[in-house]
Write an enzyme that holds these catalytic residues in place. Structure first.
Site, PDB file in Angstrom:
ATOM      1  N   GLU A 103       0.878  -1.180   0.000  1.00 24.72           N
ATOM      2  CA  GLU A 103       0.000   0.000   0.000  1.00 24.72           C
ATOM      3  C   GLU A 103       0.906   1.217   0.000  1.00 24.72           C
ATOM      4  O   GLU A 103       1.731   1.392   0.904  1.00 24.72           O
ATOM      5  CB  GLU A 103      -0.928   0.053   1.205  1.00 24.72           C
ATOM      6  CG  GLU A 103      -1.887   1.245   1.090  1.00 24.72           C
ATOM      7  CD  GLU A 103      -2.636   1.597   2.362  1.00 24.72           C
ATOM      8  OE1 GLU A 103      -3.424   2.560   2.298  1.00 24.72           O
ATOM      9  OE2 GLU A 103      -2.431   0.950   3.398  1.00 24.72           O
ATOM     10  N   ASP A 116       5.113   4.732   3.772  1.00 24.63           N
ATOM     11  CA  ASP A 116       4.814   6.138   4.024  1.00 24.63           C
ATOM     12  C   ASP A 116       6.069   6.806   4.544  1.00 24.63           C
ATOM     13  O   ASP A 116       6.874   6.170   5.229  1.00 24.63           O
ATOM     14  CB  ASP A 116       3.667   6.295   5.034  1.00 24.63           C
ATOM     15  CG  ASP A 116       2.964   7.631   4.891  1.00 24.63           C
ATOM     16  OD1 ASP A 116       3.565   8.667   5.252  1.00 24.63           O
ATOM     17  OD2 ASP A 116       1.816   7.660   4.423  1.00 24.63           O
ATOM     18  N   ASP A 123      -2.808  12.135  -2.686  1.00 26.14           N
ATOM     19  CA  ASP A 123      -2.934  13.541  -3.076  1.00 26.14           C
ATOM     20  C   ASP A 123      -3.105  13.570  -4.598  1.00 26.14           C
ATOM     21  O   ASP A 123      -2.230  13.091  -5.325  1.00 26.14           O
ATOM     22  CB  ASP A 123      -1.672  14.296  -2.673  1.00 26.14           C
ATOM     23  CG  ASP A 123      -1.755  15.788  -2.939  1.00 26.14           C
ATOM     24  OD1 ASP A 123      -2.579  16.207  -3.791  1.00 26.14           O
ATOM     25  OD2 ASP A 123      -0.987  16.544  -2.322  1.00 26.14           O
ATOM     26  N   ASP A 163     -11.528   9.649  -3.878  1.00 26.99           N
ATOM     27  CA  ASP A 163     -12.781  10.404  -3.901  1.00 26.99           C
ATOM     28  C   ASP A 163     -12.728  11.494  -4.955  1.00 26.99           C
ATOM     29  O   ASP A 163     -13.706  12.211  -5.161  1.00 26.99           O
ATOM     30  CB  ASP A 163     -13.040  11.048  -2.539  1.00 26.99           C
ATOM     31  CG  ASP A 163     -11.977  12.112  -2.225  1.00 26.99           C
ATOM     32  OD1 ASP A 163     -10.784  11.759  -2.248  1.00 26.99           O
ATOM     33  OD2 ASP A 163     -12.347  13.275  -1.985  1.00 26.99           O
TER      34      ASP A 163
END
Length: 225
Positions: free
Chosen positions: A51, A76, A125, A161
């Site tokens: 991920e 991350d 982002d 989204d």
């Protein structure tokens, strides 16, 4: 707040399920686990799933708990975010999940050719300004990096989204002639028509839970490169 953040950084540094690859150098070395994640870290031959931009690791953890026949790695750069996922994984004794503190553009330094089976990109982002297109995690430059680590026929999933970002990625898939497997701009409204593993939609990131609670549509893409 600063003290708590420093304490969390110290815990991340000491955590057995966090791998650091953050050295500042013009010539960044390959990680010593490159090409050896199953052999030397997980000590099994299960598929590896990444991920990218995992944040606090909710999605990575959800996948690891749901699909115990796979290994999961959340990437991350923010150590304070990874702290939460690392701590939860240790508390739950999840041995098929770990976290890497690094930037996504270093993926080829961390994984060898044909080492990764799937990649999840969850609510990145969207970098909407045209000059920032090369920073989008589904731009051709990034996908070429993924291609150098994914097995032949490897799968990429995108959840967002942001409909313009979804449409941008669709265009990249078309231009690069990748195999589009699933595309929907309203995932939860069309879920009954999609061929998804049981329980997959029960796993949500913090942002996805927030967006769906506000009534936002969630876009989802699954494609093979």
């Amino acid at each position: 707040m600063a003290k708590r953040k420093m304490e969390r950084f110290a815990e991340v540094d000491a955590a057995p399920n966090v791998i650091q690859h953050v050295q500042v150098s013009a010539d960044i070395d390959d990680h010593f686990l490159k090409g050896k994640w199953n052999e030397e870290y997980f000590k099994n031959d299960l598929p590896i799933v990444l991920e990218l931009g995992c944040g606090k690791g909710e999605y990575t953890l959800g996948l690891a708990q749901r699909f115990i026949d796979k290994n999961f790695l959340g990437l991350d750069i923010k150590g304070a975010r990874i702290w939460k996922g690392s701590k939860t994984a240790l508390e739950k004794n999840l041995t098929n999940v770990a976290f890497i503190r690094t930037t996504v553009d270093r993926i080829e330094k961390l994984f060898g050719k044909n080492e990764v089976d799937e990649i999840w990109i969850t609510f990145p982002d969207p970098q909407p300004q045209k000059p920032k297109e090369r920073k989008r995690l589904t731009c051709p430059q990034f996908i070429n990096k993924y291609k150098n680590t994914l097995k032949e026929g490897g799968i990429i999933h995108l959840k967002t989204d942001n409909k313009p970002f979804y449409e941008y990625t669709l265009e990249v898939i078309k231009q690069e002639k990748y195999e589009l497997l699933i595309a929907t701009d309203n995932l939860y409204n069309e879920k009954e028509k999609l061929d998804l593993p049981e329980g997959l939609l029960e796993i949500k990131t913090f942002y996805e839970s927030m967006f769906t609670a506000k009534g936002f549509n969630i876009c989802y893409l699954k494609f093979r490169i």
